[in-house]
Scaffold this motif. Sequence first.
Motif, PDB file in Angstrom:
ATOM      1  N   ALA A   1       1.205   4.560  -2.587  1.00  0.00           N
ATOM      2  CA  ALA A   1       1.254   5.954  -2.123  1.00  0.00           C
ATOM      3  C   ALA A   1       2.477   6.668  -2.690  1.00  0.00           C
ATOM      4  O   ALA A   1       2.397   7.840  -3.095  1.00  0.00           O
ATOM      5  CB  ALA A   1       1.268   5.996  -0.595  1.00  0.00           C
TER       6      ALA A   1
ATOM      7  N   THR B   1      -3.956  12.340   0.544  1.00  0.00           N
ATOM      8  CA  THR B   1      -4.795  11.280   1.106  1.00  0.00           C
ATOM      9  C   THR B   1      -4.914  10.176   0.068  1.00  0.00           C
ATOM     10  O   THR B   1      -5.217  10.442  -1.096  1.00  0.00           O
ATOM     11  CB  THR B   1      -6.202  11.818   1.461  1.00  0.00           C
ATOM     12  OG1 THR B   1      -6.067  12.785   2.503  1.00  0.00           O
ATOM     13  CG2 THR B   1      -7.114  10.690   1.943  1.00  0.00           C
ATOM     14  N   VAL B   2      -4.618   8.957   0.511  1.00  0.00           N
ATOM     15  CA  VAL B   2      -4.649   7.808  -0.399  1.00  0.00           C
ATOM     16  C   VAL B   2      -5.701   6.832   0.095  1.00  0.00           C
ATOM     17  O   VAL B   2      -5.727   6.498   1.290  1.00  0.00           O
ATOM     18  CB  VAL B   2      -3.260   7.126  -0.462  1.00  0.00           C
ATOM     19  CG1 VAL B   2      -3.233   6.034  -1.522  1.00  0.00           C
ATOM     20  CG2 VAL B   2      -2.167   8.151  -0.738  1.00  0.00           C
ATOM     21  N   ARG B   3      -6.597   6.405  -0.793  1.00  0.00           N
ATOM     22  CA  ARG B   3      -7.661   5.453  -0.435  1.00  0.00           C
ATOM     23  C   ARG B   3      -7.474   4.162  -1.234  1.00  0.00           C
ATOM     24  O   ARG B   3      -7.055   4.190  -2.392  1.00  0.00           O
ATOM     25  CB  ARG B   3      -9.035   6.054  -0.751  1.00  0.00           C
ATOM     26  CG  ARG B   3      -9.416   7.238   0.126  1.00  0.00           C
ATOM     27  CD  ARG B   3     -10.756   7.825  -0.299  1.00  0.00           C
ATOM     28  NE  ARG B   3     -10.751   8.260  -1.697  1.00  0.00           N
ATOM     29  CZ  ARG B   3     -10.252   9.408  -2.134  1.00  0.00           C
ATOM     30  NH1 ARG B   3      -9.734  10.261  -1.272  1.00  0.00           N
ATOM     31  NH2 ARG B   3     -10.260   9.705  -3.418  1.00  0.00           N
ATOM     32  N   TYR B   4      -7.809   3.055  -0.593  1.00  0.00           N
ATOM     33  CA  TYR B   4      -7.555   1.737  -1.191  1.00  0.00           C
ATOM     34  C   TYR B   4      -8.857   0.957  -1.330  1.00  0.00           C
ATOM     35  O   TYR B   4      -9.168   0.104  -0.500  1.00  0.00           O
ATOM     36  CB  TYR B   4      -6.570   0.962  -0.310  1.00  0.00           C
ATOM     37  CG  TYR B   4      -5.238   1.657  -0.140  1.00  0.00           C
ATOM     38  CD1 TYR B   4      -5.063   2.663   0.807  1.00  0.00           C
ATOM     39  CD2 TYR B   4      -4.155   1.334  -0.948  1.00  0.00           C
ATOM     40  CE1 TYR B   4      -3.843   3.307   0.956  1.00  0.00           C
ATOM     41  CE2 TYR B   4      -2.920   1.973  -0.802  1.00  0.00           C
ATOM     42  CZ  TYR B   4      -2.780   2.958   0.147  1.00  0.00           C
ATOM     43  OH  TYR B   4      -1.575   3.598   0.286  1.00  0.00           O
TER      44      TYR B   4
ATOM     45  N   ALA C   1      -7.427  -4.316  -3.219  1.00  0.00           N
ATOM     46  CA  ALA C   1      -6.013  -4.699  -3.204  1.00  0.00           C
ATOM     47  C   ALA C   1      -5.463  -4.620  -4.632  1.00  0.00           C
ATOM     48  O   ALA C   1      -6.119  -5.032  -5.585  1.00  0.00           O
ATOM     49  CB  ALA C   1      -5.843  -6.106  -2.645  1.00  0.00           C
TER      50      ALA C   1
ATOM     51  N   GLY D   1       0.819  -1.222   0.000  1.00  0.00           N
ATOM     52  CA  GLY D   1       0.000   0.000   0.000  1.00  0.00           C
ATOM     53  C   GLY D   1       0.847   1.264   0.000  1.00  0.00           C
ATOM     54  O   GLY D   1       0.503   2.260  -0.636  1.00  0.00           O
ATOM     55  N   GLY D   2       1.972   1.211   0.689  1.00  0.00           N
ATOM     56  CA  GLY D   2       2.860   2.362   0.735  1.00  0.00           C
ATOM     57  C   GLY D   2       3.551   2.615  -0.595  1.00  0.00           C
ATOM     58  O   GLY D   2       3.878   3.763  -0.927  1.00  0.00           O
TER      59      GLY D   2
END
Lengths: 207, 207
Positions: free
Chosen positions: A129, A153-156, A159, A125-126
């Motif tokens: 980002a 701001t990062v939204r997931y 996956a 996830g990073g």
Amino acid sequence: MLEFTVEDLSAEEIERLRAIYEPLAVSVRELVDATIRTEVDADTVAAVKADIDAATARLRSNQIDGAFGVKRTTSGQSMSWGNAVIGLRNPIAPPLDIHRDPDGRYWCDFDLGAAYEGPPGHVHGGVSALVLDHVLGEAASPDGKPRFTGSITVRYPRACPLGALHAEAQITRVDGVKTFVSGYISDAEGITVEADGVFITPRWLRD
Amino acid sequence: MLEFTVEDLSAEEIERLRAIYEPLAVSVRELVDATIRTEVDADTVAAVKADIDAATARLRSNQIDGAFGVKRTTSGQSMSWGNAVIGLRNPIAPPLDIHRDPDGRYWCDFDLGAAYEGPPGHVHGGVSALVLDHVLGEAASPDGKPRFTGSITVRYPRACPLGALHAEAQITRVDGVKTFVSGYISDAEGITVEADGVFITPRWLRD
């Protein structure tokens, strides 16, 4: 505080340097991948490690102090060759090759392998980002002058699998020294990660 | 969707594997740094590149398909050795060694060099996001069961210099499947980057 070195390099000299050093970084990226995935035995690993240490010593026999920095040429070109995301001399960088459409959309197609893993078989996830911070930052700087991330701001929603990916970003609004940018990463099935960022014009670039 | 492989590895076997493969990754990290900073001439670069390609071929003579994944042992240990942030076999990972205090605070001291550069002499904003996503994610999972980033907001009050850094994170609130975590990166002068994240308990771990 930030020192952008200005050097008087011709286009030919830049191309000559690129031709020397870029293939080395390409090879080291392959080695990084092999280092994670290899199952060869202890003796082979030890022999390979000795060869790598010897290679490192040869490269270090003449090296710059500290990090690569960002060199600007007198003709206004920018060389971010050490950059963690786009640096053509940085084996950590995928590296991203970001395109700009006439309508101000910035985009890139790229591939992330074993080195970028978080959850099994999926992009950390990073790392998503990291990619989005960079692509949004480029989109925030259409005049080539850097703007720096104030916040992102990062939204997931889903996956993100390792493999072939696409990222893009676009300015949504400019308000004084703040440039608002939105973007996303997608795979063949659609969007996997979304981001909104506020990028700030540094004091020394303000009118 | 996420396959956490379970393998019946004893503590001794894990230690044996670590002793073989960790030193290789340490050496490749040094090579990555040297690749960015070297100024040796074209002939030396070409010779070094040939040696590296040969090393890669030896490692690839026996390798796993795809990425490393996350192996869990029958005793419940987790091996994230390919992870982009903490993977001891991943040359891209700094790697972070995250500690947990009795009060639930997660922290690590680490050093970022040339490979993590964005603005000249400073950590790429996206690399700070990468580090914080991971440290906050660990803090969100005190029972060792993974929680995944739902969203994360990263703020940059000050440019973060390359060099010795500290990161920490702590849960601020748990609300059903959502765990709220805050954290920061600091240097000797204080906080450089802050983050707030919402981490989600995956469906297959819910009661």
